[in-house]
Design a protein around this motif. Structure first.
Motif, PDB file in Angstrom:
ATOM      1  N   GLY A 172      42.373  36.755   3.340  1.00 20.70           N
ATOM      2  CA  GLY A 172      42.158  36.254   2.299  1.00 20.70           C
ATOM      3  C   GLY A 172      42.581  37.066   1.057  1.00 20.70           C
ATOM      4  N   ALA A 173      42.149  38.381   1.497  1.00 20.39           N
ATOM      5  CA  ALA A 173      42.497  39.473   0.409  1.00 20.39           C
ATOM      6  C   ALA A 173      43.795  39.976   0.527  1.00 20.39           C
ATOM      7  N   GLY A 174      45.086  39.450   1.386  1.00 22.27           N
ATOM      8  CA  GLY A 174      46.241  39.963   1.466  1.00 22.27           C
ATOM      9  C   GLY A 174      46.190  40.980   2.391  1.00 22.27           C
ATOM     10  N   VAL A 175      45.325  41.211   3.347  1.00 20.21           N
ATOM     11  CA  VAL A 175      45.609  42.364   4.311  1.00 20.21           C
ATOM     12  C   VAL A 175      46.139  41.897   5.464  1.00 20.21           C
ATOM     13  N   LEU A 176      46.966  42.457   6.232  1.00 23.08           N
ATOM     14  CA  LEU A 176      47.501  42.430   7.379  1.00 23.08           C
ATOM     15  C   LEU A 176      46.415  42.797   8.503  1.00 23.08           C
ATOM     16  N   VAL A 177      46.116  41.908   9.375  1.00 20.18           N
ATOM     17  CA  VAL A 177      45.101  42.304  10.440  1.00 20.18           C
ATOM     18  C   VAL A 177      45.981  42.723  11.690  1.00 20.18           C
ATOM     19  N   ALA A 178      46.124  43.942  11.937  1.00 24.71           N
ATOM     20  CA  ALA A 178      46.881  44.505  12.988  1.00 24.71           C
ATOM     21  C   ALA A 178      46.257  44.091  14.446  1.00 24.71           C
TER      22      ALA A 178
END
Length: 312
Positions: A145-151
């Motif tokens: 939701g914060a625009g962070v890619l979850v690797a």
């Protein structure tokens, strides 16, 4: 050692003081308030629910069933007929997990991450989530939701259900953090001994809960070495007369609905204690279980009514 509010602190008296406004604390307060006793609910979170005095921290015991508090209105001392500790649990941070490496920016617990996002703090671009509990899924959704890619999601257990639509790296542990000013990677070791380094600028350690037992310990309550929560009987009585404990404080992790049920059932034993002051002479385990008391028949759920404390 107990800290005190010191001279000049405001004083107040209530029937029941509830410390913690999670599901267990709110349910206990609602059930007790519905019977007509005066209830004061405090929580250190500033964005506490309606009817709760938020931003208030219990800093120590001044006397039996008397707590020193500090909040927006300054120091105060509240004496209660009974105290309900519903202080919950916290996630084990990186330091308590003994993960070696540098100490760069970009390292969070799940709760810290949620708070940072709510405040609008920039998080990062690429993250690794450590853990396989529901809070881990919440962290994944919060990051996205914060625009962070979850690797990756790394868990030391078998692969959990993909509730957050992220394929976990199962049976693996974090062995090291890399980076100077900012996190640059996370080292992991698989159960078969193989090692990998995951490139990321953010890591979120989730779950692995620790009961927030400091107030219970300072009161002199016995602590269970297995759960690390206070020892209680079937009525949630600790080893300290007049002090009850409920919810995730007891075992580090309790679903919200279970914690709320505990909170509601706690009201009967609390009312009995307010009525006769009786306490198991041999500590928890010496008394009847929840629901056996006549006071339980008084309980009706209703809106939470919090007694005013010196006009606050």
């Amino acid at each position: 050692m107990n800290r005190t509010a010191g001279a000049g602190a405001r004083t107040a008296a209530v029937d029941v003081l509830v410390v913690g406004a999670g599901p267990a604390g709110l349910a206990a307060a609602t059930a007790l308030s519905a019977t007509g006793v005066t209830v004061d609910v405090v929580d250190r979170a500033r964005d506490a629910p309606p009817g709760v005095r938020g931003g208030v921290t219990a800093i120590g015991w001044a006397a039996p069933r008397t707590l020193d508090l500090v909040g927006p209105a300054g120091p105060e001392r509240v004496a209660a007929g009974a105290v309900v500790l519903a202080t919950g649990a916290r996630e084990r941070p990186r330091g308590a997990r003994l993960v070696p490496g540098t100490r760069p920016a970009g390292v969070y617990t799940g709760g810290e991450l949620i708070g940072a996002v709510r405040r609008g703090t920039p998080i990062g671009r690429r993250a690794v989530v450590v853990g396989g509990e529901r809070i881990s899924d919440t962290a994944v959704r919060t990051l996205r939701g914060a625009g962070v890619l979850v690797a990756a999601m790394v868990t030391d257990e078998d692969a959990p259900a993909r509730r957050a639509r992220t394929q976990p790296i199962a049976r693996a542990v974090v062995t090291r953090l890399y980076g100077v000013d900012r996190l640059s990677g996370v080292g992991i070791r698989l159960r078969d001994g193989r090692t990998r380094t995951l490139s990321c600028d953010t890591v979120v350690f989730t779950g692995d809960w620790i009961p927030e037992h400091e107030l219970a310990r300072r009161a002199g309550a016995a602590i269970d070495p297995g759960t690390r929560g206070p020892v209680v009987d079937g009525g949630h009585r600790t080893t300290v007369p007049g002090v009850f404990a409920v919810g995730s404080l007891l075992n580090g992790s309790d679903p919200a609905n279970s914690a709320a049920r505990q909170g509601r059932s706690l009201a009967g034993p609390v009312l009995d204690y307010l009525a006769d002051g009786a306490w198991p002479p041999d500590g928890p385990g010496a008394s009847a279980s929840i629901g056996s008391s006549s006071a339980a028949d008084q309980l009706k759920l209703g809106a939470l009514r919090v007694s005013p404390v010196n006009g606050s």
